[in-house]
Design a protein around this motif. Structure first.
Motif, PDB file in Angstrom:
ATOM      1  N   GLY A  45       0.806  -1.268  -0.004  1.00 21.57           N
ATOM      2  CA  GLY A  45      -0.014  -0.051   0.072  1.00 21.57           C
ATOM      3  C   GLY A  45       0.921   1.294   0.003  1.00 21.57           C
ATOM      4  N   LYS A  46       2.039   1.195  -0.259  1.00 18.45           N
ATOM      5  CA  LYS A  46       2.982   2.390  -0.209  1.00 18.45           C
ATOM      6  C   LYS A  46       2.651   3.316  -1.332  1.00 18.45           C
ATOM      7  CE  LYS A  46       6.770   0.053  -1.154  1.00 18.45           C
ATOM      8  NZ  LYS A  46       5.974  -1.375  -1.267  1.00 18.45           N
ATOM      9  N   SER A  47       2.455   3.014  -2.493  1.00 15.54           N
ATOM     10  CA  SER A  47       2.175   4.047  -3.491  1.00 15.54           C
ATOM     11  C   SER A  47       0.777   4.566  -3.344  1.00 15.54           C
ATOM     12  CB  SER A  47       2.284   3.525  -4.875  1.00 15.54           C
ATOM     13  OG  SER A  47       3.411   2.806  -5.179  1.00 15.54           O
ATOM     14  N   THR A  48      -0.084   3.633  -2.999  1.00 11.37           N
ATOM     15  CA  THR A  48      -1.484   4.212  -2.406  1.00 11.37           C
ATOM     16  C   THR A  48      -1.676   5.337  -1.552  1.00 11.37           C
ATOM     17  OG1 THR A  48      -2.460   1.878  -2.996  1.00 11.37           O
ATOM     18  CG2 THR A  48      -3.762   3.297  -1.746  1.00 11.37           C
ATOM     19  N   LEU A  49      -0.713   5.030  -0.545  1.00 12.92           N
ATOM     20  CA  LEU A  49      -0.519   5.997   0.589  1.00 12.92           C
ATOM     21  C   LEU A  49      -0.182   7.469  -0.142  1.00 12.92           C
ATOM     22  CD1 LEU A  49      -0.715   6.962   3.493  1.00 12.92           C
ATOM     23  CD2 LEU A  49       1.601   5.696   3.857  1.00 12.92           C
ATOM     24  N   LEU A  50       1.051   7.259  -0.951  1.00 15.00           N
ATOM     25  CA  LEU A  50       1.596   8.317  -1.444  1.00 15.00           C
ATOM     26  C   LEU A  50       0.841   9.311  -2.005  1.00 15.00           C
ATOM     27  CD1 LEU A  50       5.269   7.900  -2.690  1.00 15.00           C
ATOM     28  CD2 LEU A  50       4.498   8.693  -0.249  1.00 15.00           C
ATOM     29  N   TYR A  51      -0.065   8.489  -3.110  1.00 13.18           N
ATOM     30  CA  TYR A  51      -1.063   9.289  -3.732  1.00 13.18           C
ATOM     31  C   TYR A  51      -2.014  10.237  -2.839  1.00 13.18           C
ATOM     32  CZ  TYR A  51       0.684   7.674  -8.266  1.00 13.18           C
ATOM     33  OH  TYR A  51       1.570   7.384  -9.334  1.00 13.18           O
ATOM     34  N   ILE A  52      -2.210   9.601  -1.767  1.00 16.21           N
ATOM     35  CA  ILE A  52      -3.241  10.273  -0.846  1.00 16.21           C
ATOM     36  C   ILE A  52      -2.536  11.423  -0.140  1.00 16.21           C
ATOM     37  CG2 ILE A  52      -4.646  10.164   1.300  1.00 16.21           C
ATOM     38  CD1 ILE A  52      -5.331   7.241   0.659  1.00 16.21           C
ATOM     39  N   LEU A  53      -1.308  11.160   0.201  1.00 20.28           N
ATOM     40  CA  LEU A  53      -0.434  12.300   0.689  1.00 20.28           C
ATOM     41  C   LEU A  53      -0.101  13.379  -0.110  1.00 20.28           C
ATOM     42  CD1 LEU A  53       2.161  10.219   3.215  1.00 20.28           C
ATOM     43  CD2 LEU A  53      -0.340  11.225   3.771  1.00 20.28           C
ATOM     44  N   SER A  54       0.126  12.993  -1.177  1.00 20.16           N
ATOM     45  CA  SER A  54       0.202  14.018  -2.218  1.00 20.16           C
ATOM     46  C   SER A  54      -0.960  14.871  -2.806  1.00 20.16           C
ATOM     47  CB  SER A  54       1.205  13.558  -3.344  1.00 20.16           C
ATOM     48  OG  SER A  54       0.415  12.491  -4.054  1.00 20.16           O
ATOM     49  N   THR A  55      -2.007  14.501  -2.325  1.00 22.74           N
ATOM     50  CA  THR A  55      -3.428  15.080  -2.553  1.00 22.74           C
ATOM     51  C   THR A  55      -3.837  14.572  -3.959  1.00 22.74           C
ATOM     52  OG1 THR A  55      -2.752  17.282  -3.502  1.00 22.74           O
ATOM     53  CG2 THR A  55      -2.745  17.070  -1.200  1.00 22.74           C
ATOM     54  N   MET A  56      -3.170  13.797  -4.614  1.00 17.43           N
ATOM     55  CA  MET A  56      -3.745  13.407  -5.811  1.00 17.43           C
ATOM     56  C   MET A  56      -4.972  12.511  -5.708  1.00 17.43           C
ATOM     57  SD  MET A  56      -0.339  13.161  -8.434  1.00 17.43           S
ATOM     58  CE  MET A  56       0.675  12.410  -7.237  1.00 17.43           C
ATOM     59  N   ASP A  57      -4.893  11.653  -4.746  1.00 21.16           N
ATOM     60  CA  ASP A  57      -6.245  10.689  -4.518  1.00 21.16           C
ATOM     61  C   ASP A  57      -7.067  11.294  -3.604  1.00 21.16           C
ATOM     62  OD1 ASP A  57      -7.975   8.657  -4.388  1.00 21.16           O
ATOM     63  OD2 ASP A  57      -6.514   7.020  -3.651  1.00 21.16           O
ATOM     64  N   THR A  58      -8.204  11.595  -3.559  1.00 16.90           N
ATOM     65  CA  THR A  58      -9.072  11.859  -2.537  1.00 16.90           C
ATOM     66  C   THR A  58     -10.173  11.097  -1.956  1.00 16.90           C
ATOM     67  OG1 THR A  58     -10.434  12.943  -4.369  1.00 16.90           O
ATOM     68  CG2 THR A  58      -8.910  14.435  -3.553  1.00 16.90           C
ATOM     69  N   ASP A  59     -10.109   9.906  -2.496  1.00 20.50           N
ATOM     70  CA  ASP A  59     -10.988   8.707  -2.257  1.00 20.50           C
ATOM     71  C   ASP A  59     -10.722   7.841  -1.049  1.00 20.50           C
ATOM     72  OD1 ASP A  59     -13.185   7.039  -2.237  1.00 20.50           O
ATOM     73  OD2 ASP A  59     -12.263   5.650  -4.074  1.00 20.50           O
ATOM     74  N   TYR A  60     -10.698   8.523   0.052  1.00 16.28           N
ATOM     75  CA  TYR A  60     -10.314   7.853   1.377  1.00 16.28           C
ATOM     76  C   TYR A  60     -10.911   8.211   2.479  1.00 16.28           C
ATOM     77  CZ  TYR A  60      -7.802  12.185   2.023  1.00 16.28           C
ATOM     78  OH  TYR A  60      -7.676  13.614   2.143  1.00 16.28           O
ATOM     79  N   LYS A  61     -10.852   7.578   3.695  1.00 17.10           N
ATOM     80  CA  LYS A  61     -11.548   8.302   4.941  1.00 17.10           C
ATOM     81  C   LYS A  61     -10.475   8.573   5.831  1.00 17.10           C
ATOM     82  CE  LYS A  61     -15.923   6.438   4.569  1.00 17.10           C
ATOM     83  NZ  LYS A  61     -15.510   6.133   3.182  1.00 17.10           N
ATOM     84  N   GLY A  62     -10.774   9.584   6.709  1.00 17.83           N
ATOM     85  CA  GLY A  62      -9.930  10.045   7.457  1.00 17.83           C
ATOM     86  C   GLY A  62      -9.288  11.423   7.202  1.00 17.83           C
ATOM     87  N   LYS A  63      -8.344  12.047   7.608  1.00 12.26           N
ATOM     88  CA  LYS A  63      -8.164  13.449   7.509  1.00 12.26           C
ATOM     89  C   LYS A  63      -6.396  13.754   7.149  1.00 12.26           C
ATOM     90  CE  LYS A  63      -7.528  16.788  11.052  1.00 12.26           C
ATOM     91  NZ  LYS A  63      -7.848  17.605  12.230  1.00 12.26           N
ATOM     92  N   LEU A  64      -6.547  14.742   6.195  1.00  7.05           N
ATOM     93  CA  LEU A  64      -5.005  15.003   5.812  1.00  7.05           C
ATOM     94  C   LEU A  64      -4.925  16.651   6.089  1.00  7.05           C
ATOM     95  CD1 LEU A  64      -2.381  14.440   4.394  1.00  7.05           C
ATOM     96  CD2 LEU A  64      -3.417  14.612   2.345  1.00  7.05           C
ATOM     97  N   GLU A  65      -3.854  17.055   6.536  1.00  2.47           N
ATOM     98  CA  GLU A  65      -3.479  18.294   6.796  1.00  2.47           C
ATOM     99  C   GLU A  65      -2.020  18.598   6.230  1.00  2.47           C
ATOM    100  OE1 GLU A  65      -5.191  19.655  10.882  1.00  2.47           O
ATOM    101  OE2 GLU A  65      -3.112  19.991  10.741  1.00  2.47           O
ATOM    102  N   ILE A  66      -1.953  19.707   5.288  1.00  6.55           N
ATOM    103  CA  ILE A  66      -0.592  19.914   5.057  1.00  6.55           C
ATOM    104  C   ILE A  66      -0.340  21.523   5.116  1.00  6.55           C
ATOM    105  CG2 ILE A  66       1.094  20.000   3.151  1.00  6.55           C
ATOM    106  CD1 ILE A  66      -0.429  17.303   1.796  1.00  6.55           C
ATOM    107  N   ASN A  67       0.949  21.670   5.661  1.00  3.34           N
ATOM    108  CA  ASN A  67       1.102  23.238   5.952  1.00  3.34           C
ATOM    109  C   ASN A  67       0.138  23.978   6.918  1.00  3.34           C
ATOM    110  OD1 ASN A  67       3.567  24.372   5.274  1.00  3.34           O
ATOM    111  ND2 ASN A  67       2.962  25.185   3.318  1.00  3.34           N
ATOM    112  N   GLY A  68      -0.510  23.298   7.580  1.00  4.66           N
ATOM    113  CA  GLY A  68      -1.674  23.789   8.212  1.00  4.66           C
ATOM    114  C   GLY A  68      -2.805  23.823   7.804  1.00  4.66           C
ATOM    115  N   GLU A  69      -3.069  23.430   6.362  1.00  2.00           N
ATOM    116  CA  GLU A  69      -4.458  23.513   5.642  1.00  2.00           C
ATOM    117  C   GLU A  69      -4.879  22.184   5.537  1.00  2.00           C
ATOM    118  OE1 GLU A  69      -4.783  25.856   2.122  1.00  2.00           O
ATOM    119  OE2 GLU A  69      -2.702  26.781   2.389  1.00  2.00           O
ATOM    120  N   LEU A  70      -6.293  22.304   5.821  1.00  2.89           N
ATOM    121  CA  LEU A  70      -7.135  20.894   5.614  1.00  2.89           C
ATOM    122  C   LEU A  70      -7.284  20.648   4.152  1.00  2.89           C
ATOM    123  CD1 LEU A  70      -8.698  18.777   7.317  1.00  2.89           C
ATOM    124  CD2 LEU A  70     -10.544  19.967   6.738  1.00  2.89           C
TER     125      LEU A  70
END
Ligand code: ATP
Ligand code: MG
Length: 229
Positions: A45-70
């Motif tokens: 699931g490494k690439s899957t995670l990276l695509y979420i962390l890089s904001t390219m994949d938005t189809d997930y449950k949970g919360k991502l914040e980068i640079n203080g922005e939701l």
């Protein structure tokens, strides 16, 4: 230390051909200037995670914040702009436009961002190419460069907008050990001189051992996260 990325309880499912959970309650925080590697068996699931962390994949449950922005829940056009400004992505295969010159390839994300004049962008692109040690290749079509030079050009392109976070999916996967070390050293330097944060998925344990922290995944879970010092 201030954090630049914070992911909380990320869960993701694929439904094809049957429903299965590819990411299971992933939470992680990346600090400013931190160089982190993500390791784990193929398919965990490494690439899957990276695509979420890089904001390219938005189809997930949970919360991502980068640079203080939701980031979670934002519209695609917002995300495209945010990504171009804050995230530099380096792929295993570099996706340079082969017929364009190296310089043109590096300039594209900055031209898209549209904050600086083409002249300023060209100057900045040359600085990045100098940093990568390939300034002398700037005016060649990308296809005429060696594999290692093309990968370094792709990294220069990922850096052109001075991203907050650099994210790489096996960026040294196609390089020999000499070029892998060059790439590692350049990335390491960036965390120290510019305080940029870096997340790299790698199968290369020597590379991982030289980063600040190794996050290990297994079957969609984070099973360990430890500093290398
Ligand atoms: N679009 C998709 N639809 C269904 N399943 C998928 C899809 N993309 C990936 N998968 C599955 O999700 C799992 C995780 O894939 P992922 O690409 O994240 O693995 P990885 O850890 O990056 O592996 P590798 O080291 O081989 O690159 C795998 O079982 C893969 O087959
Ligand atoms: Mg992968």
């Amino acid at each position: 230390m201030p954090h630049v990325l914070h992911a909380e309880h990320i869960n993701k499912y694929y439904h094809d051909p049957v429903t299965f959970q590819v990411l299971n309650d992933i939470s992680l925080t990346i600090n400013k200037g931190e160089f982190v590697s993500i390791v784990g068996k193929s398919g965990c699931g490494k690439s899957t995670l990276l695509y979420i962390l890089s904001t390219m994949d938005t189809d997930y449950k949970g919360k991502l914040e980068i640079n203080g922005e939701l980031i979670t829940g934002q519209q695609q056009n917002y995300l495209a702009h945010f990504r171009n400004q804050h995230i530099g992505f380096i792929f295993q295969f570099h996706f340079l436009l082969q017929e364009f010159t190296v310089l043109q390839n590096v300039m594209i994300p900055a031209l898209k961002l549209g904050v600086h004049t083409p002249r300023e962008i060209e100057q900045r692109a040359m600085e990045k190419l100098t940093l990568m040690g390939i300034a002398d290749q700037a005016n060649k079509p990308a296809k005429n460069l060696s594999g290692g030079q093309q990968q370094r050009a792709a990294i220069a392109r990922a850096l052109i907008n001075n991203p907050t976070i650099i994210i790489g999916d096996e960026p040294t996967g196609n390089l020999d050990s000499e070029n892998s070390i060059i790439v590692f050293d350049i990335l390491h330097e960036l965390t120290h001189t510019h305080g940029q944060s870096i997340i790299i998925v790698t199968h290369d344990s020597e590379f991982a051992n030289r980063t600040d922290r190794i996050i290990e995944m297994h079957d969609g879970h984070i099973v360990s996260s430890h500093s290398t010092e």
